[in-house]
Each structure stands twice: as structure tokens, then as C-alpha cells.
Write a protein that holds these residues in place. Structure first.
Motif, short mmCIF file in Angstrom:
data_model
loop_
_atom_site.label_atom_id
_atom_site.label_comp_id
_atom_site.label_asym_id
_atom_site.label_seq_id
_atom_site.Cartn_x
_atom_site.Cartn_y
_atom_site.Cartn_z
N GLN A 145 0.84 -1.20 0.00
CA GLN A 145 0.00 0.00 0.00
C GLN A 145 0.88 1.26 0.00
N GLY A 203 2.34 1.58 -3.39
CA GLY A 203 1.30 2.01 -4.32
C GLY A 203 1.02 3.50 -4.19
N SER A 204 0.90 3.98 -2.95
CA SER A 204 0.64 5.42 -2.77
C SER A 204 1.85 6.24 -3.21
N SER A 205 3.04 5.71 -2.96
CA SER A 205 4.25 6.43 -3.43
C SER A 205 4.30 6.48 -4.94
N LYS A 261 1.68 6.35 -6.90
CA LYS A 261 0.61 7.26 -7.31
C LYS A 261 1.09 8.71 -7.19
N THR A 262 1.73 9.02 -6.05
CA THR A 262 2.26 10.38 -5.84
C THR A 262 3.32 10.71 -6.89
N ARG A 320 3.55 9.41 -9.92
CA ARG A 320 2.89 9.60 -11.21
C ARG A 320 2.24 10.98 -11.29
N GLU A 321 1.60 11.41 -10.21
CA GLU A 321 0.98 12.74 -10.18
C GLU A 321 2.04 13.83 -10.32
#
Length: 148
Positions: free
Chosen positions: A21, A24-26, A28-29, A31-32
Motif C-alpha cells: 500500500q 502504491g501510494s508512493s 501514485k504520488t 505519477r501525479e
């Protein structure tokens, strides 16, 4: 082994799940952040492309102004040279007229000088000139007296 294996098997999936998780959040961050950076890069590239166009326009304007200035300077130089030529012609004509007058005066003085050198007045010539003058005056007086 079971004592160590069972708690490890129970705890490890939770740790792996939490780790996945977090990753995944890293991701996502990341990619943003990459998308935001790409958007900013596109905006900067668009501005740079616009600057190239503005620079080209500015160069064209400066070139046109330079050509206009060059034409004005050439026209000014032509006018100035025409005025200089006209003034020089006037000065030359004045100088030529003065030279002609001076030459005439010199020629007249030279002619008088030469005539004075050639003219020799002797007492006999003086008497003859006086007699001739008297004859002319008396002839004129007699002609005029007869007409009155």
C-alpha cells in the motif's frame, strides 16, 4: 519452529500488505508529480515557442526601422550634398566675378601705363594740340553762333 513460524506467517502478510500500500501510494504520488512536471514543461515549451515568434517579430521590426533610418539618412545626405554643391557654385561664381573685375582693372591700369609710356609730350606737340583744340572750339562756336 511452529512457535516462530506461525506468528511470522500471521505478521508477514500484514507487513507485506502495508508495504505494498505504501509503495502504491508512493507510485501514485510519483505519477501525479510526473504528470504535473510534464504539464509545467509543456507550458514552458509553449512560452518558449511564443518567445521565438516574438523575437522574430522584434527582429523584423528592428530591421524595418533600420531600413527606414537608412533611407532617411541617405535622403538627408543627398539634400546636404546638393546644398553644399549649390553653395560652392555660388562661391565660385562670386569669386569668378571678382576675378574678372580685378582683371579688368589690372588691364585698364596696364593700358593706361602703356599709353603713358608711349605718349611723349614735347613742347612742339603741346603747342600743336592746343592749336588743334582752339581750332575745334572756335569752329564749334562759329557753327553754334550761326545757328542762333
Amino acid at each position: 519452529m511452529l512457535l516462530v513460524g506461525i506468528p511470522v506467517v500471521r505478521v508477514l502478510p500484514k507487513i507485506f500488505h502495508k508495504r505494498s500500500q505504501t509503495l502504491g501510494s508512493s507510485l501514485k504520488t510519483a505519477r501525479e508529480a510526473t504528470a504535473d512536471a510534464n504539464a509545467r514543461l509543456s507550458a514552458v515549451e509553449a512560452k518558449l515557442a511564443g518567445l521565438d515568434d516574438e523575437i522574430k517579430k522584434f527582429r523584423a521590426e528592428v530591421e524595418q526601422e533600420s531600413l527606414g533610418d537608412e533611407a532617411r539618412i541617405k535622403a538627408s545626405l543627398a539634400d546636404e550634398s546638393a546644398r553644399i554643391v549649390q553653395a560652392a557654385e555660388q562661391e565660385l561664381s562670386v569669386a569668378a566675378a571678382q576675378a574678372r573685375r580685378g582683371l579688368r582693372n589690372f588691364a585698364a591700369d596696364l593700358a593706361i601705363e602703356q599709353a603713358a609710356k608711349q605718349m611723349v609730350l614735347t613742347p612742339e606737340t603741346d603747342k600743336a594740340l592746343i592749336a588743334e583744340f582752339i581750332g575745334q572750339v572756335s569752329g564749334d562756336a562759329a557753327g553754334k553762333g550761326g545757328q542762333n
